[in-house]
Structures are given as structure tokens and as C-alpha cells.
Motif scaffolding. Structure first.
Motif, PDB file in Angstrom:
ATOM      1  N   LEU A  43     -75.289 -42.337-102.553  1.00 40.32           N
ATOM      2  CA  LEU A  43     -76.433 -41.713-102.922  1.00 40.32           C
ATOM      3  C   LEU A  43     -76.194 -41.531-104.603  1.00 40.32           C
ATOM      4  N   GLU A  44     -76.997 -42.088-105.311  1.00 39.28           N
ATOM      5  CA  GLU A  44     -76.702 -42.190-106.942  1.00 39.28           C
ATOM      6  C   GLU A  44     -77.860 -42.361-107.472  1.00 39.28           C
ATOM      7  N   ASP A  45     -78.270 -41.642-108.698  1.00 44.32           N
ATOM      8  CA  ASP A  45     -79.385 -41.913-109.820  1.00 44.32           C
ATOM      9  C   ASP A  45     -79.045 -43.231-110.456  1.00 44.32           C
ATOM     10  N   LEU A  46     -79.299 -44.329-109.878  1.00 52.37           N
ATOM     11  CA  LEU A  46     -79.125 -45.758-110.675  1.00 52.37           C
ATOM     12  C   LEU A  46     -79.657 -45.933-111.633  1.00 52.37           C
ATOM     13  N   ASP A  47     -80.934 -45.529-112.140  1.00 49.13           N
ATOM     14  CA  ASP A  47     -81.851 -45.592-113.111  1.00 49.13           C
ATOM     15  C   ASP A  47     -81.982 -44.546-114.152  1.00 49.13           C
ATOM     16  N   GLU A  48     -81.047 -43.334-113.840  1.00 46.02           N
ATOM     17  CA  GLU A  48     -80.873 -42.200-114.524  1.00 46.02           C
ATOM     18  C   GLU A  48     -82.183 -41.506-115.026  1.00 46.02           C
ATOM     19  N   ASN A  49     -83.034 -41.315-113.976  1.00 36.95           N
ATOM     20  CA  ASN A  49     -84.431 -40.783-114.191  1.00 36.95           C
ATOM     21  C   ASN A  49     -84.273 -39.372-113.711  1.00 36.95           C
ATOM     22  N   GLY A  50     -83.068 -38.896-112.967  1.00 38.52           N
ATOM     23  CA  GLY A  50     -83.122 -37.625-112.670  1.00 38.52           C
ATOM     24  C   GLY A  50     -83.487 -37.673-111.045  1.00 38.52           C
ATOM     25  N   GLN A  51     -83.636 -38.804-110.434  1.00 40.65           N
ATOM     26  CA  GLN A  51     -83.954 -38.650-108.890  1.00 40.65           C
ATOM     27  C   GLN A  51     -82.831 -39.579-108.158  1.00 40.65           C
ATOM     28  N   GLU A  52     -82.316 -39.073-107.157  1.00 39.59           N
ATOM     29  CA  GLU A  52     -81.087 -39.826-106.682  1.00 39.59           C
ATOM     30  C   GLU A  52     -81.742 -41.204-105.579  1.00 39.59           C
ATOM     31  N   ASP A  53     -81.077 -41.944-105.828  1.00 39.75           N
ATOM     32  CA  ASP A  53     -81.489 -43.306-105.253  1.00 39.75           C
ATOM     33  C   ASP A  53     -80.499 -43.492-104.004  1.00 39.75           C
ATOM     34  N   MET A  54     -81.059 -44.008-102.799  1.00 43.44           N
ATOM     35  CA  MET A  54     -80.273 -44.463-101.780  1.00 43.44           C
ATOM     36  C   MET A  54     -79.888 -45.870-101.641  1.00 43.44           C
ATOM     37  N   VAL A  55     -78.676 -46.190-101.382  1.00 43.19           N
ATOM     38  CA  VAL A  55     -78.196 -47.507-100.995  1.00 43.19           C
ATOM     39  C   VAL A  55     -77.366 -47.624 -99.561  1.00 43.19           C
TER      40      VAL A  55
ATOM     41  N   PHE B 263     -81.923 -51.140-100.860  1.00 40.68           N
ATOM     42  CA  PHE B 263     -81.917 -50.204-101.934  1.00 40.68           C
ATOM     43  C   PHE B 263     -83.247 -49.546-102.087  1.00 40.68           C
ATOM     44  N   TYR B 264     -82.893 -48.102-101.986  1.00 36.98           N
ATOM     45  CA  TYR B 264     -84.038 -47.423-101.950  1.00 36.98           C
ATOM     46  C   TYR B 264     -84.113 -46.566-103.607  1.00 36.98           C
ATOM     47  N   MET B 265     -85.168 -47.318-104.272  1.00 38.66           N
ATOM     48  CA  MET B 265     -85.325 -46.771-105.910  1.00 38.66           C
ATOM     49  C   MET B 265     -86.558 -45.932-105.791  1.00 38.66           C
ATOM     50  N   ASN B 266     -86.377 -44.799-106.324  1.00 43.05           N
ATOM     51  CA  ASN B 266     -87.317 -43.884-106.214  1.00 43.05           C
ATOM     52  C   ASN B 266     -88.272 -43.605-105.389  1.00 43.05           C
ATOM     53  N   GLU B 267     -89.556 -43.823-105.208  1.00 39.60           N
ATOM     54  CA  GLU B 267     -90.488 -43.718-104.198  1.00 39.60           C
ATOM     55  C   GLU B 267     -90.734 -45.206-103.505  1.00 39.60           C
ATOM     56  N   ASP B 268     -90.069 -46.269-104.204  1.00 41.62           N
ATOM     57  CA  ASP B 268     -90.484 -47.711-103.970  1.00 41.62           C
ATOM     58  C   ASP B 268     -90.258 -47.880-102.231  1.00 41.62           C
ATOM     59  N   ALA B 269     -90.802 -49.044-101.828  1.00 34.59           N
ATOM     60  CA  ALA B 269     -90.216 -49.642-100.550  1.00 34.59           C
ATOM     61  C   ALA B 269     -88.862 -50.109-100.892  1.00 34.59           C
ATOM     62  N   PRO B 270     -88.189 -50.001 -99.724  1.00 35.61           N
ATOM     63  CA  PRO B 270     -86.838 -50.461 -99.837  1.00 35.61           C
ATOM     64  C   PRO B 270     -86.581 -52.030-100.108  1.00 35.61           C
ATOM     65  N   TYR B 271     -85.751 -52.364-100.944  1.00 38.99           N
ATOM     66  CA  TYR B 271     -85.543 -53.745-100.957  1.00 38.99           C
ATOM     67  C   TYR B 271     -84.245 -54.282-100.338  1.00 38.99           C
ATOM     68  N   CYS B 272     -84.575 -55.311 -99.698  1.00 34.58           N
ATOM     69  CA  CYS B 272     -83.227 -55.605 -98.933  1.00 34.58           C
ATOM     70  C   CYS B 272     -82.629 -56.873 -99.561  1.00 34.58           C
ATOM     71  N   PHE B 273     -81.320 -56.555 -99.833  1.00 37.61           N
ATOM     72  CA  PHE B 273     -80.629 -57.768-100.253  1.00 37.61           C
ATOM     73  C   PHE B 273     -79.747 -58.548 -99.201  1.00 37.61           C
ATOM     74  N   GLN B 274     -80.069 -59.732 -99.167  1.00 42.52           N
ATOM     75  CA  GLN B 274     -79.416 -60.562 -98.316  1.00 42.52           C
ATOM     76  C   GLN B 274     -78.878 -61.880 -98.649  1.00 42.52           C
ATOM     77  N   ASP B 275     -77.750 -62.451 -98.559  1.00 41.26           N
ATOM     78  CA  ASP B 275     -77.020 -63.615 -98.942  1.00 41.26           C
ATOM     79  C   ASP B 275     -76.273 -64.035 -97.965  1.00 41.26           C
ATOM     80  N   GLU B 276     -76.241 -65.332 -97.621  1.00 37.22           N
ATOM     81  CA  GLU B 276     -75.482 -65.750 -96.438  1.00 37.22           C
ATOM     82  C   GLU B 276     -73.965 -66.037 -97.077  1.00 37.22           C
ATOM     83  N   GLU B 277     -73.392 -65.968 -98.190  1.00 38.02           N
ATOM     84  CA  GLU B 277     -71.975 -65.684 -98.868  1.00 38.02           C
ATOM     85  C   GLU B 277     -71.522 -64.475 -99.061  1.00 38.02           C
ATOM     86  N   PHE B 278     -72.395 -63.297 -98.910  1.00 36.95           N
ATOM     87  CA  PHE B 278     -71.837 -62.121 -99.313  1.00 36.95           C
ATOM     88  C   PHE B 278     -71.150 -61.429 -97.759  1.00 36.95           C
TER      89      PHE B 278
END
Length: 295
Positions: free
Chosen positions: A77-89, A108-123
Motif C-alpha cells: 500500500l503506497e501512494d505511487l503517484d503522490e496525489n494523496g491517495q494510497e494505491d494498492m499492489v 496495480f490499483y491506481m486511484n479509482e482505475d480498473a486494476p492493471y495486471c502485469f504478466q511476464d513469462e520471464e518474471f
């Protein structure tokens, strides 16, 4: 919510009278474990019971656990974009594929946006993730760098890093600086030169055509003339966003080994990278220091 393509297939749960999938015992157990892990991580993040309950419910509503087929690995839980709202990862993975790369997702849960799912077969999605953020190119949008360790060894370990840009409520991947993109390792090549003076080395970076002299213990007696005895190994580690000359920059370290082979850690080279608004990166500085602590 999250899509099924992002999550993999559902398990072998039964279906109720209405045709909806119901969790089997294995999935129910996994969901109980996910909640226990979440509570522990949420408490680490300083959340009160009422706060973590609503956030866990949000993750469940988005079905990031695929009904109990995926396990929770990490929550930040961290304010990644420093807008005063905590984002979730939140990071999840398939528990049946432990230590297999590419078998999970980082949400990645940024603000009120739909979650972004990062996928990578090498990660590697099976250990906890490190992340930091900042505006690296001065365009007013935030970049997010994150990394996790895999199962490899040698040098500073098997670190995998990725870089994302958050702009206009969307997330896109950026390339990390590197001399080469032929492999998954991101690195700037360093030559380690043993000087004729005892316990003295020089780190030479061909990309910058710069050298930094530092001291570290010799394994073998110096020759009568300086000679290359080692280099960098395993790519960047300790990658993070930092402030530099009034703006943002990316700082990264590389493990340096000497004449005793990879196990002979003589120091670390530190790089400072910046970007222009066209997305081109450049190396601003290199420093090196004696290896004095465990990586």
C-alpha cells in the motif's frame, strides 16, 4: 474486474443449482490462507481492521485469486503517484507451480482505475516484490520500477526488474537501460582491472568511457602491470527512483567480481539514469565502492 485471461483457468469446483461455480475444499482452504496472508501484510502496512477488510473485499470482487486457484504472495500500500491517495499492489501466483517463472500476476490499483495486471513469462512471482516510483522523464507522469528475486544465484542474486509508466489512467511498460536487450538481464558492462598497487582496482565502463578507482582486498598478488581480472555479474540490483538535480532519476547497482572469480566480490558499481521526454535514457554518473556488506 480482472479478466480470466489474466488469471488462468478456474479449478474443479462444482456448480450450484443456478449454474454458478462453487469453490471446492482446496479452493476454500486457499482463500482462507489468502485472507490470513493479507491480514498479516495489511498490518505491516499499518491498516486498521476496517480498512483492510474493505480492501481485501475489493481484491475478492475483482477475483484476482481466481476463486481460490491463486495464492497471495505480496501486498503493498503506497501512494505511487503522490496525489494523496494510497494505491494498492497485489501479487498472486499459482501455488502448484512454485519457483516456476511467469505463473502469476502483479495487480496495480491506481486511484479509482480498473486494476492493471502485469504478466511476464520471464518474471518470478513467487517471492515478495520491491518497488519505488518517481517522474523519471519530467513529463508530469509517474514511472514505477519494481523487481523480485528468482531462483538463480551468483553475484547479487537473480534479480528481475521492470519499469512501467502511469499516464492518463493507463499503464504501459518501458525499457530499462541496458547495453543489450538480447537476454532478460539489464546491465551496463563493467571491466574490473587489478592495479599494480595492493588492494586497488579500477572499474572501467566502456559505455561511458569512464573509470573509477576503489580499494578492495586482493585474492592474488598484483602483477607488474595493470590487467583486467573481472567484471560485472547478473545485471542490476537495488534499483530505485531517486531525486537528482531537481528531477527524478533511476539508481541501480551492479555486483563486481575480481581475480578470484564470481565469489570474489570486490565492489559495486552504481549508475544514475535519466530520461528525456522523448523516452531516451542516458547514463549520468557511475561510482564504485568496496564490497563491505552482504547483498
Amino acid at each position: 474486474g480482472a479478466t480470466k485471461e489474466n488469471q488462468g483457468e478456474m479449478g474443479d469446483g462444482t456448480r450450484d443449482a443456478g449454474g454458478e461455480a462453487s469453490p471446492n475444499a482446496k479452493q476454500q482452504t486457499q482463500m482462507q490462507e489468502n485472507e490470513e496472508i493479507f491480514v498479516h501484510l495489511a498490518q505491516e502496512a499499518g491498516l486498521e481492521p476496517g480498512e483492510w477488510e474493505s480492501r481485501f473485499q475489493r481484491l475478492c470482487q475483482d477475483d484476482i485469486f481466481a476463486g481460490g486457484d491463486l495464492e497471495l504472495v505480496d501486498f503493498i500500500l503506497e501512494d505511487l503517484d503522490e496525489n494523496g491517495q494510497e494505491d494498492m499492489v497485489a501479487m498472486v501466483q499459482n501455488p502448484g507451480t512454485l519457483f516456476e517463472y511467469g505463473t502469476g500476476c502483479l495487480y496495480f490499483y491506481m486511484n479509482e482505475d480498473a486494476p492493471y495486471c502485469f504478466q511476464d513469462e520471464e518474471f518470478p512471482f513467487f517471492f515478495r516484490v520491491d518497488l519505488s516510483s518517481g517522474d523519471l522523464d519530467g513529463d508530469g507522469n509517474v514511472e514505477i520500477v519494481f523487481g523480485a528475486q528468482g531462483t538463480g544465484n551468483g553475484g547479487a542474486g537473480d534479480w528481475h526488474h521492470r519499469l512501467l509508466k502511469y499516464k492518463d489512467h493507463t499503464i504501459e511498460q518501458m525499457e530499462l537501460p541496458s547495453d543489450s536487450y538480447e537476454t532478460q538481464e539489464r546491465e551496463i558492462g563493467i571491466q574490473v582491472i587489478q592495479e599494480t598497487k595492493k588492494d586497488t582496482y579500477r572499474a572501467y565502463c566502456p559505455t561511458l568511457d569512464e573509470s573509477v578507482t576503489f580499494t578492495s582486498e586482493n585474492r592474488m598478488k598484483p602483477e607488474k602491470q595493470a590487467m583486467q581480472v573481472g567484471g560485472n555479474c547478473r545485471g542490476f540490483y537495488q534499483v530505485e527512483c531517486v531525486e537528482y538535480e531537481g528531477g527524478g532519476a533511476l539508481q541501480a547497482a551492479e555486483y563486481l567480481f575480481g581475480e578470484g572469480g564470481i565469489v570474489h566480490g570486490v565492489g559495486a558499481a552504481w549508475f544514475l539514469f535519466t530520461w528525456d521526454q522523448e523516452g531516451e535514457w542516458r547514463t549520468n554518473r557511475i561510482t564504485a565502492y568496496r564490497m563491505t556488506r552482504t547483498l
